[in-house]
Design a protein around this motif. Structure first.
Motif, PDB file in Angstrom:
ATOM      1  N   LYS A 163       0.808  -1.220   0.000  1.00 28.89           N
ATOM      2  CA  LYS A 163       0.000   0.000   0.000  1.00 28.89           C
ATOM      3  C   LYS A 163       0.845   1.276   0.000  1.00 28.89           C
ATOM      4  O   LYS A 163       0.355   2.351  -0.323  1.00 28.89           O
ATOM      5  CB  LYS A 163      -0.934   0.016   1.221  1.00 28.89           C
ATOM      6  CG  LYS A 163      -1.915  -1.154   1.276  1.00 28.89           C
ATOM      7  CD  LYS A 163      -2.830  -1.167   0.073  1.00 28.89           C
ATOM      8  CE  LYS A 163      -3.822  -2.327   0.132  1.00 28.89           C
ATOM      9  NZ  LYS A 163      -4.671  -2.396  -1.089  1.00 28.89           N
ATOM     10  N   ASP A 164       2.115   1.134   0.384  1.00 29.51           N
ATOM     11  CA  ASP A 164       2.999   2.294   0.465  1.00 29.51           C
ATOM     12  C   ASP A 164       4.358   1.918  -0.107  1.00 29.51           C
ATOM     13  O   ASP A 164       4.927   0.879   0.260  1.00 29.51           O
ATOM     14  CB  ASP A 164       3.145   2.742   1.931  1.00 29.51           C
ATOM     15  CG  ASP A 164       3.818   4.099   2.068  1.00 29.51           C
ATOM     16  OD1 ASP A 164       4.793   4.352   1.330  1.00 29.51           O
ATOM     17  OD2 ASP A 164       3.379   4.900   2.919  1.00 29.51           O
ATOM     18  N   ILE A 165       4.898   2.740  -0.994  1.00 31.11           N
ATOM     19  CA  ILE A 165       6.168   2.456  -1.647  1.00 31.11           C
ATOM     20  C   ILE A 165       7.302   2.324  -0.629  1.00 31.11           C
ATOM     21  O   ILE A 165       8.316   1.668  -0.878  1.00 31.11           O
ATOM     22  CB  ILE A 165       6.498   3.561  -2.686  1.00 31.11           C
ATOM     23  CG1 ILE A 165       7.578   3.085  -3.674  1.00 31.11           C
ATOM     24  CG2 ILE A 165       6.902   4.851  -2.019  1.00 31.11           C
ATOM     25  CD1 ILE A 165       7.124   2.049  -4.645  1.00 31.11           C
ATOM     26  N   VAL A 175       3.681 -10.708  -8.536  1.00 27.30           N
ATOM     27  CA  VAL A 175       4.889 -10.000  -8.094  1.00 27.30           C
ATOM     28  C   VAL A 175       4.540  -8.992  -6.997  1.00 27.30           C
ATOM     29  O   VAL A 175       3.365  -8.786  -6.674  1.00 27.30           O
ATOM     30  CB  VAL A 175       5.560  -9.272  -9.284  1.00 27.30           C
ATOM     31  CG1 VAL A 175       6.016 -10.273 -10.332  1.00 27.30           C
ATOM     32  CG2 VAL A 175       4.611  -8.241  -9.896  1.00 27.30           C
ATOM     33  N   ASP A 176       5.566  -8.373  -6.464  1.00 23.13           N
ATOM     34  CA  ASP A 176       5.340  -7.359  -5.427  1.00 23.13           C
ATOM     35  C   ASP A 176       5.115  -5.981  -6.039  1.00 23.13           C
ATOM     36  O   ASP A 176       4.277  -5.208  -5.567  1.00 23.13           O
ATOM     37  CB  ASP A 176       6.536  -7.319  -4.474  1.00 23.13           C
ATOM     38  CG  ASP A 176       6.717  -8.637  -3.744  1.00 23.13           C
ATOM     39  OD1 ASP A 176       5.866  -8.958  -2.894  1.00 23.13           O
ATOM     40  OD2 ASP A 176       7.690  -9.355  -4.037  1.00 23.13           O
ATOM     41  N   LEU A 177       5.883  -5.674  -7.090  1.00 21.38           N
ATOM     42  CA  LEU A 177       5.758  -4.393  -7.776  1.00 21.38           C
ATOM     43  C   LEU A 177       5.809  -4.601  -9.283  1.00 21.38           C
ATOM     44  O   LEU A 177       6.534  -5.478  -9.771  1.00 21.38           O
ATOM     45  CB  LEU A 177       6.901  -3.445  -7.389  1.00 21.38           C
ATOM     46  CG  LEU A 177       7.031  -2.964  -5.940  1.00 21.38           C
ATOM     47  CD1 LEU A 177       8.290  -2.119  -5.801  1.00 21.38           C
ATOM     48  CD2 LEU A 177       5.801  -2.168  -5.520  1.00 21.38           C
ATOM     49  N   ASP A 217      -6.783   2.151 -12.474  1.00 19.08           N
ATOM     50  CA  ASP A 217      -6.965   3.586 -12.614  1.00 19.08           C
ATOM     51  C   ASP A 217      -5.581   4.233 -12.591  1.00 19.08           C
ATOM     52  O   ASP A 217      -4.955   4.320 -11.533  1.00 19.08           O
ATOM     53  CB  ASP A 217      -7.814   4.145 -11.466  1.00 19.08           C
ATOM     54  CG  ASP A 217      -8.199   5.603 -11.675  1.00 19.08           C
ATOM     55  OD1 ASP A 217      -7.357   6.355 -12.207  1.00 19.08           O
ATOM     56  OD2 ASP A 217      -9.316   5.995 -11.297  1.00 19.08           O
ATOM     57  N   PRO A 218      -5.066   4.686 -13.747  1.00 19.54           N
ATOM     58  CA  PRO A 218      -3.703   5.221 -13.821  1.00 19.54           C
ATOM     59  C   PRO A 218      -3.497   6.529 -13.065  1.00 19.54           C
ATOM     60  O   PRO A 218      -2.361   6.978 -12.903  1.00 19.54           O
ATOM     61  CB  PRO A 218      -3.485   5.416 -15.323  1.00 19.54           C
ATOM     62  CG  PRO A 218      -4.853   5.585 -15.879  1.00 19.54           C
ATOM     63  CD  PRO A 218      -5.741   4.712 -15.049  1.00 19.54           C
ATOM     64  N   LYS A 219      -4.575   7.107 -12.597  1.00 19.75           N
ATOM     65  CA  LYS A 219      -4.455   8.346 -11.837  1.00 19.75           C
ATOM     66  C   LYS A 219      -4.469   8.090 -10.329  1.00 19.75           C
ATOM     67  O   LYS A 219      -3.812   8.782  -9.558  1.00 19.75           O
ATOM     68  CB  LYS A 219      -5.600   9.300 -12.202  1.00 19.75           C
ATOM     69  CG  LYS A 219      -5.373  10.736 -11.756  1.00 19.75           C
ATOM     70  CD  LYS A 219      -6.429  11.666 -12.339  1.00 19.75           C
ATOM     71  CE  LYS A 219      -6.133  13.123 -11.966  1.00 19.75           C
ATOM     72  NZ  LYS A 219      -7.143  14.038 -12.555  1.00 19.75           N
ATOM     73  N   LYS A 220      -5.195   7.053  -9.893  1.00 21.39           N
ATOM     74  CA  LYS A 220      -5.359   6.795  -8.464  1.00 21.39           C
ATOM     75  C   LYS A 220      -4.583   5.579  -7.945  1.00 21.39           C
ATOM     76  O   LYS A 220      -4.194   5.543  -6.775  1.00 21.39           O
ATOM     77  CB  LYS A 220      -6.853   6.603  -8.150  1.00 21.39           C
ATOM     78  CG  LYS A 220      -7.715   7.815  -8.445  1.00 21.39           C
ATOM     79  CD  LYS A 220      -9.180   7.503  -8.145  1.00 21.39           C
ATOM     80  CE  LYS A 220     -10.078   8.705  -8.442  1.00 21.39           C
ATOM     81  NZ  LYS A 220     -11.509   8.382  -8.176  1.00 21.39           N
ATOM     82  N   ASP A 221      -4.373   4.580  -8.778  1.00 20.49           N
ATOM     83  CA  ASP A 221      -3.827   3.314  -8.302  1.00 20.49           C
ATOM     84  C   ASP A 221      -2.306   3.237  -8.112  1.00 20.49           C
ATOM     85  O   ASP A 221      -1.841   2.453  -7.279  1.00 20.49           O
ATOM     86  CB  ASP A 221      -4.269   2.170  -9.221  1.00 20.49           C
ATOM     87  CG  ASP A 221      -5.765   1.894  -9.099  1.00 20.49           C
ATOM     88  OD1 ASP A 221      -6.354   2.293  -8.087  1.00 20.49           O
ATOM     89  OD2 ASP A 221      -6.338   1.269 -10.021  1.00 20.49           O
ATOM     90  N   PRO A 222      -1.506   3.985  -8.868  1.00 18.61           N
ATOM     91  CA  PRO A 222      -0.051   3.836  -8.701  1.00 18.61           C
ATOM     92  C   PRO A 222       0.434   4.218  -7.298  1.00 18.61           C
ATOM     93  O   PRO A 222      -0.055   5.179  -6.708  1.00 18.61           O
ATOM     94  CB  PRO A 222       0.521   4.810  -9.742  1.00 18.61           C
ATOM     95  CG  PRO A 222      -0.556   4.969 -10.750  1.00 18.61           C
ATOM     96  CD  PRO A 222      -1.833   4.928  -9.959  1.00 18.61           C
ATOM     97  N   LEU A 223       1.400   3.442  -6.795  1.00 16.86           N
ATOM     98  CA  LEU A 223       2.039   3.794  -5.528  1.00 16.86           C
ATOM     99  C   LEU A 223       2.972   4.976  -5.743  1.00 16.86           C
ATOM    100  O   LEU A 223       3.214   5.776  -4.836  1.00 16.86           O
ATOM    101  CB  LEU A 223       2.861   2.608  -5.005  1.00 16.86           C
ATOM    102  CG  LEU A 223       2.139   1.301  -4.683  1.00 16.86           C
ATOM    103  CD1 LEU A 223       3.145   0.276  -4.179  1.00 16.86           C
ATOM    104  CD2 LEU A 223       1.050   1.533  -3.648  1.00 16.86           C
ATOM    105  N   PHE A 224       3.507   5.059  -6.957  1.00 16.59           N
ATOM    106  CA  PHE A 224       4.449   6.128  -7.309  1.00 16.59           C
ATOM    107  C   PHE A 224       4.333   6.364  -8.804  1.00 16.59           C
ATOM    108  O   PHE A 224       4.137   5.419  -9.570  1.00 16.59           O
ATOM    109  CB  PHE A 224       5.876   5.715  -6.934  1.00 16.59           C
ATOM    110  CG  PHE A 224       6.869   6.836  -6.949  1.00 16.59           C
ATOM    111  CD1 PHE A 224       6.986   7.693  -5.864  1.00 16.59           C
ATOM    112  CD2 PHE A 224       7.692   7.033  -8.043  1.00 16.59           C
ATOM    113  CE1 PHE A 224       7.913   8.736  -5.866  1.00 16.59           C
ATOM    114  CE2 PHE A 224       8.619   8.074  -8.062  1.00 16.59           C
ATOM    115  CZ  PHE A 224       8.730   8.931  -6.965  1.00 16.59           C
ATOM    116  N   GLN A 225       4.450   7.614  -9.223  1.00 18.94           N
ATOM    117  CA  GLN A 225       4.220   7.939 -10.628  1.00 18.94           C
ATOM    118  C   GLN A 225       5.153   9.046 -11.107  1.00 18.94           C
ATOM    119  O   GLN A 225       5.633   9.861 -10.327  1.00 18.94           O
ATOM    120  CB  GLN A 225       2.759   8.380 -10.805  1.00 18.94           C
ATOM    121  CG  GLN A 225       2.274   8.446 -12.229  1.00 18.94           C
ATOM    122  CD  GLN A 225       0.773   8.746 -12.291  1.00 18.94           C
ATOM    123  OE1 GLN A 225       0.290   9.633 -11.597  1.00 18.94           O
ATOM    124  NE2 GLN A 225       0.045   8.018 -13.118  1.00 18.94           N
TER     125      GLN A 225
END
Length: 279
Positions: A113-115, A185-187, A201-209
């Motif tokens: 949930k957190d990078i 996988v993990d990431l 959702d490419p705006k909300k789902d990424p842990l980091f962008q």
């Protein structure tokens, strides 16, 4: 003989009537902005243009199809990808005719949930094509997970990782597999369009962008490519104009869930980017 000639003429008349006098153009896509192109197709009818949209699932195919004349233009790649293709295919005479979007690359996970909570030995996958692999590794570096060699450029690879403090098990796979294998996988570093097609959702789902405001992302602006011989083709220019219309851009925004940034660079700006990458 007269009868045969009559039949030939009649057949040509029928064909002309069926086509409605429209000029047929085929665009190859492998991205998420399909609805934008469907809107362009709809708008093109009023310009007497019959636009066919051809879908590709493999990023390695649309440029060959364009060079071979199987399609007239394509819209699936960024400057860096096109540049690498041209370097490895010296006979390919294709260039960017316009820009479309900047689709931020993201790091996704079904397990984290957190990078900051990435565990030691985590399994990580990235796209395996040259330009996107380098781009993905830069993103992992920006997230604080690895460090790359000082001279790492647009064609760097996993072997150019200088420091991997968490001993991440990084593997390069086909871009389409980055979303399909997410649960294994993990990431996973996933292209924007691939993520959207997979229901993410490419705006909300990424842990980091990626940060779209950075000058460093210019090589990753997506383009509409055509054969060099067609650079003055008025029909293709009309299609590009329709892509940037309010109607098509609205469809793009809805289709990508506002996860992509529309970009419309001038011909001079496009030329400058291509020249910088070609050095």
């Amino acid at each position: 003989m007269k009868k045969l000639l009559f039949l030939v003429v009649a057949a040509l008349v029928v064909l002309a009537a069926c086509s409605g006098g429209k000029e047929k153009v085929t665009v190859g896509v492998a991205s998420n902005d399909t609805k934008a192109w469907e809107k362009v197709k709809e708008l093109a009818k009023d310009k007497d243009i019959d636009l066919e949209i051809k879908q590709f699932s493999d990023y390695n195919v649309p440029n060959k199809a364009l060079s071979d004349g199987d399609i007239d233009m394509n819209a699936f790649q960024h400057f860096a990808f096109l540049n690498e293709y041209k370097k490895s295919h010296k006979n390919a005479k294709i260039s960017a005719a316009s820009t479309t979007v900047l689709a931020p690359l993201g790091i996704y996970s079904d397990k984290i949930k957190d990078i900051k909570n990435v565990k030691n030995g985590a399994k990580v996958i990235v796209p395996n094509d040259v330009s996107n692999q380098a781009r993905s590794l830069k993103l992992l570096e920006a997230a604080g997970l690895i460090k790359l060699d000082k001279g790492f450029g647009l064609t760097g690879s996993i072997k150019d990782i200088k420091d991997n403090p968490k001993h991440l098990k990084i593997k390069a796979v086909d871009a389409q597999q980055t979303a399909r294998a997410l649960s294994d996988v993990d990431l996973s570093v996933i292209n924007n369009g691939v993520a959207s097609k997979a229901g993410l959702d490419p705006k909300k789902d990424p842990l980091f962008q990626e940060k779209t405001s950075s000058k460093a992302v210019e090589p990753y602006i997506n383009v509409i490519a055509i054969n060099d011989k067609d650079k003055d083709n008025k029909t293709y220019k009309e299609i590009i104009k329709l892509y940037h219309s309010k109607e098509a851009q609205k469809a793009l925004k809805e289709d990508t869930k506002d996860g992509e940034k529309s970009v419309d660079l001038s011909q001079q700006e496009i030329k400058e980017i291509e020249q910088r990458l070609a050095k």
